[in-house]
Design a protein around this motif. Structure first.
Motif, short mmCIF file in Angstrom:
data_model
loop_
_atom_site.label_atom_id
_atom_site.label_comp_id
_atom_site.label_asym_id
_atom_site.label_seq_id
_atom_site.Cartn_x
_atom_site.Cartn_y
_atom_site.Cartn_z
N PHE A 209 -30.79 -15.86 -37.48
CA PHE A 209 -30.43 -16.86 -38.49
C PHE A 209 -31.12 -16.53 -39.80
O PHE A 209 -32.30 -16.13 -39.80
CB PHE A 209 -30.84 -18.26 -38.02
CG PHE A 209 -30.68 -19.32 -39.08
CD1 PHE A 209 -29.44 -19.87 -39.36
CD2 PHE A 209 -31.77 -19.75 -39.82
CE1 PHE A 209 -29.28 -20.84 -40.34
CE2 PHE A 209 -31.64 -20.71 -40.79
CZ PHE A 209 -30.39 -21.26 -41.05
N ASN A 210 -30.41 -16.68 -40.91
CA ASN A 210 -31.00 -16.44 -42.22
C ASN A 210 -30.68 -17.61 -43.14
O ASN A 210 -29.53 -18.08 -43.19
CB ASN A 210 -30.46 -15.14 -42.83
CG ASN A 210 -31.17 -14.78 -44.13
OD1 ASN A 210 -32.39 -14.64 -44.16
ND2 ASN A 210 -30.42 -14.66 -45.22
N LEU A 211 -31.68 -18.07 -43.85
CA LEU A 211 -31.50 -19.08 -44.89
C LEU A 211 -31.53 -18.39 -46.25
O LEU A 211 -32.50 -17.73 -46.60
CB LEU A 211 -32.62 -20.12 -44.82
CG LEU A 211 -32.66 -21.13 -45.97
CD1 LEU A 211 -31.41 -22.01 -45.98
CD2 LEU A 211 -33.93 -21.99 -45.91
N HIS A 212 -30.43 -18.54 -46.98
CA HIS A 212 -30.31 -17.93 -48.31
C HIS A 212 -30.15 -19.06 -49.32
O HIS A 212 -29.25 -19.90 -49.20
CB HIS A 212 -29.10 -17.00 -48.35
CG HIS A 212 -28.75 -16.51 -49.72
ND1 HIS A 212 -29.44 -15.50 -50.34
CD2 HIS A 212 -27.78 -16.89 -50.60
CE1 HIS A 212 -28.91 -15.27 -51.53
NE2 HIS A 212 -27.90 -16.10 -51.72
N THR A 213 -31.00 -19.10 -50.33
CA THR A 213 -30.92 -20.13 -51.36
C THR A 213 -30.95 -19.50 -52.75
O THR A 213 -31.56 -18.43 -52.95
CB THR A 213 -32.07 -21.15 -51.25
OG1 THR A 213 -33.32 -20.48 -51.49
CG2 THR A 213 -32.10 -21.79 -49.88
N GLN A 214 -30.30 -20.14 -53.68
CA GLN A 214 -30.35 -19.77 -55.09
C GLN A 214 -30.50 -21.04 -55.93
O GLN A 214 -29.90 -22.07 -55.63
CB GLN A 214 -29.09 -19.03 -55.51
CG GLN A 214 -28.97 -17.61 -55.01
CD GLN A 214 -27.75 -16.89 -55.58
OE1 GLN A 214 -26.72 -17.50 -55.88
NE2 GLN A 214 -27.85 -15.59 -55.75
N PHE A 215 -31.30 -20.92 -56.97
CA PHE A 215 -31.43 -22.01 -57.93
C PHE A 215 -31.61 -21.41 -59.31
O PHE A 215 -32.51 -20.60 -59.53
CB PHE A 215 -32.62 -22.92 -57.60
CG PHE A 215 -32.80 -24.04 -58.60
CD1 PHE A 215 -31.95 -25.14 -58.57
CD2 PHE A 215 -33.79 -23.97 -59.57
CE1 PHE A 215 -32.10 -26.17 -59.50
CE2 PHE A 215 -33.95 -24.99 -60.49
CZ PHE A 215 -33.10 -26.10 -60.46
N GLY A 216 -30.71 -21.77 -60.23
CA GLY A 216 -30.77 -21.20 -61.57
C GLY A 216 -30.67 -22.27 -62.64
O GLY A 216 -30.00 -23.29 -62.48
N VAL A 217 -31.36 -22.01 -63.76
CA VAL A 217 -31.33 -22.91 -64.91
C VAL A 217 -31.15 -22.09 -66.18
O VAL A 217 -31.83 -21.07 -66.37
CB VAL A 217 -32.63 -23.74 -65.03
CG1 VAL A 217 -32.57 -24.64 -66.26
CG2 VAL A 217 -32.85 -24.56 -63.79
N SER A 218 -30.23 -22.52 -67.04
CA SER A 218 -30.07 -21.92 -68.36
C SER A 218 -30.27 -23.00 -69.42
O SER A 218 -29.74 -24.12 -69.28
CB SER A 218 -28.67 -21.31 -68.54
OG SER A 218 -28.49 -20.19 -67.72
N TYR A 219 -31.03 -22.65 -70.45
CA TYR A 219 -31.24 -23.58 -71.58
C TYR A 219 -30.51 -23.04 -72.79
O TYR A 219 -30.79 -21.93 -73.26
CB TYR A 219 -32.72 -23.75 -71.88
CG TYR A 219 -32.98 -24.75 -72.99
CD1 TYR A 219 -33.10 -26.10 -72.71
CD2 TYR A 219 -33.08 -24.32 -74.32
CE1 TYR A 219 -33.32 -27.02 -73.72
CE2 TYR A 219 -33.30 -25.23 -75.34
CZ TYR A 219 -33.41 -26.58 -75.04
OH TYR A 219 -33.62 -27.49 -76.06
N ARG A 220 -29.55 -23.80 -73.29
CA ARG A 220 -28.76 -23.40 -74.46
C ARG A 220 -29.41 -23.98 -75.72
O ARG A 220 -29.52 -25.19 -75.86
CB ARG A 220 -27.33 -23.91 -74.32
CG ARG A 220 -26.61 -23.36 -73.08
CD ARG A 220 -25.29 -24.07 -72.85
NE ARG A 220 -25.47 -25.47 -72.47
CZ ARG A 220 -24.48 -26.33 -72.30
NH1 ARG A 220 -23.22 -25.93 -72.49
NH2 ARG A 220 -24.72 -27.58 -71.94
N PHE A 221 -29.82 -23.12 -76.61
CA PHE A 221 -30.52 -23.56 -77.82
C PHE A 221 -29.57 -24.25 -78.81
O PHE A 221 -28.38 -23.97 -78.83
CB PHE A 221 -31.18 -22.37 -78.51
CG PHE A 221 -32.30 -21.78 -77.68
CD1 PHE A 221 -33.56 -22.36 -77.69
CD2 PHE A 221 -32.08 -20.68 -76.89
CE1 PHE A 221 -34.59 -21.81 -76.92
CE2 PHE A 221 -33.10 -20.13 -76.11
CZ PHE A 221 -34.34 -20.69 -76.14
#
Length: 560
Positions: free
Chosen positions: A548-560
């Motif tokens: 079993f494998n747990l794969h996670t992603q979390f991304g944040v972009s800040y637009r100026f």
């Protein structure tokens, strides 16, 4: 390398006719949430219907927007600050803007998982990619400086077991001298600073020429593409491309011609110590008489730098004839250490039905002649088939359903024709018996991110409102069936991943947020299937090596 490029640069400059400059600001493939948003908008009828979406990155001119990162024009009224990151000068001829600052975190609990993540590497444990940059434009010149910093914990994991079987050690894709796909790139605490999605261009509408390190995506697929994806880091290349569809009396055209440098990983033994020259192109045509239909092809040649000649055909082999016999050779095996990939694709857009269908068919090795192609069209072939539909509208809310099938396992004709080669899988997709590194850059595939010889089936269902999206995805991933056919052969021992993902894209003021949780059940991980005789007698279908494998992603972009 750049001396060899000067002839191509001169050739490309001959195409510049016109005097109107182009902004030529591109949408990075790292911003997958925005790329998907614009494709949905085309199905809704809000984006140019002659735009093929088969040659990316996309440009602001093609999307007809002033701020490619703010498609809903919400920042002006909801920004967290009064800071204006964009200003123009010299009577509007110049422009400077800060690009979004982005961070993507990725985690794998048991073994590497994840494709289409650019400069990130296959790694167990935590990994992070950060990027920040600017876009500068003055007259015909545009500069995008968008470097990337990658850090991976890169923990040890249970990889391919040495000594399992002699044939496995000799033929497994990650073994010595076969292809530059190391199981583990680097050691603990891998750190890399890269040019990322940077470029320098000269642009006239509708043509742009320049030097770029951007990731490219060619073809209509959303999960995979046969020749060009962002599964590896971007590579340095000269580019001549359109920035929006070029209208003619017979329809619209889009295209891109590149000459680039593919590098080795440095972590695979038994390969030539040499970089490879890559010449590749994509061309898409939208017939005037059939609205919504896009027809096109992609083609690439790679060759070791020490084998390069100095003639026109050495720099632009993608413009050569297709069959081997037309080149005057008396042998099916090429005299030069070069490898060709080619694909044909079609995408049919139905804006009235908010839907599209598409396919891509490719060959790893071109046919000897037309007779050869007609007799065995499946030789070294692969294909992608997909469909995409929006439905259940309630105001500005709707559901999206899309599915895609990728088939890259070799046909039996290919396995039979390759018996004379030292490696029976030498003409599988992305392998080549002469170009030992395969179709790779820095240890990762330039084409589809799944293992060579693999097959996948994907189904995605999501709720959408403008950029906001919440969905679920189901995947079935059969790992390297070529290897299984040749060496494993036990029909109980296929390595198959069954996975379910929950994901979300959300925007709030200046922020774009992405999250994904993927649960992966790996059946017969690494093709290991060695139950005891007692286990087989008790249950013939026993499963001794499921993980079993747990794969996670979390991304944040800040637009100026």
């Amino acid at each position: 390398m750049y001396t060899k490029y000067k002839h191509l640069l001169f050739f490309s400059l001959l195409f510049f006719i016109g005097a109107e400059s182009s902004w030529a600001q591109s949408l990075s493939l790292n911003k997958q949430n925005l790329n998907d948003y614009y494709r949905r908008q085309q199905l809704l009828g809000n984006v140019n219907p002659t735009l093929s979406f088969t040659s990316r990155p996309l440009f602001s001119e093609a999307l007809d927007t002033d701020n490619i990162f703010d498609p809903e024009n919400t920042l002006e009224n909801s920004s967290l600050t009064n800071f204006n990151s964009t200003f123009t000068f010299h009577k509007g001829r110049g422009k400077f803007t800060l690009l979004p600052a982005s961070i993507l975190n990725q985690y794998n609990s048991h073994h590497p998982e994840g494709i289409n993540d650019g400069s990130m590497i296959p790694a167990r444990g935590a990994q992070i990619r950060a990027d920040l940059g600017f876009y500068f434009k003055y007259s015909l010149l545009s500069i995008t400086f968008n470097p990337e910093l990658v850090y991976a914990h890169n923990k040890l994991y249970d990889g391919f077991p040495s000594g399992y079987k002699t044939t496995l050690n000799l033929q497994f894709p990650n073994s010595k001298g076969t292809i530059d796909l190391p199981e583990r790139i680097g050691g603990f605490h891998y750190t890399k600073f890269l040019l990322g999605q940077s470029s320098v261009r000269l642009s006239y509408k509708p043509i742009s020429i320049g030097l770029s390190n951007e990731n490219l995506w060619w073809g209509p697929g959303y999960k995979n593409s046969l020749l060009m994806t962002n599964s590896a880091s971007g590579f340095l290349h000269l580019t001549l491309n359109t920035v929006h569809p070029v209208k003619t009396p017979i329809g619209s055209f889009e295209g891109r011609l590149i000459a680039g440098k593919l590098e080795e990983s440095g972590y695979t033994e038994g390969l030539p110590d040499d970089w490879r020259y890559l010449n590749a192109m994509v061309l898409s045509y939208q017939p005037r008489w059939v609205p919504g239909l896009f027809l096109g092809f992609t083609r690439s040649f790679q060759i070791y730098s020490e084998d390069m000649g100095s003639g026109f055909s050495d720099y632009l082999p993608v413009l050569s004839l297709l069959s081997k016999s037309s080149g005057g050779s008396n042998e099916e095996v090429d005299s030069q250490r070069q490898d060709q990939l080619i694909s044909l694709f079609a995408r049919w857009l139905f804006p009235e039905s908010n839907a599209e269908i598409y396919f891509e068919y490719g060959r790893e090795d071109h046919s000897w002649d037309m007779r050869d192609f007609l007799l065995e069209p499946t030789h070294t072939s692969a294909y992608i088939l997909g469909a995409h539909k929006l439905l259940g509208f309630k105001g500005d809310r709707y559901f999206q359903v899309r599915g895609e099938i990728t088939q890259m396992a070799l046909s039996q004709t290919t396995l039979n024709r390759n018996r004379d080669y030292t490696n029976p899988l030498a003409n599988a997709w992305y392998y080549h018996h002469q170009v030992k590194h395969g179709y790779t850059h820095k240890g990762q595939l330039v084409g589809a991110g799944i293992d060579p010889g693999s097959n996948t089936q994907t189904l995605e269902i999501s709720w959408n409102r403008e950029i906001k999206q919440v969905g679920i995805e189901f995947d079935r991933y059969v790992h390297n069936n070529n290897f299984w056919y040749e060496s494993i052969k036990d029909f109980r021992a296929n390595w198959v991943d069954l996975s379910t993902s929950v994901f979300a894209n959300w925007d709030y003021k200046n922020f774009l947020v992405f999250g994904k949780i993927k649960l992966v059940s790996s059946r017969n991980y690494q093709w290991l299937y060695e139950p005891t005789w007692a286990e087989v007698q008790a249950d013939y279908w026993t499963h001794p090596n499921n993980t079993f494998n747990l794969h996670t992603q979390f991304g944040v972009s800040y637009r100026f």
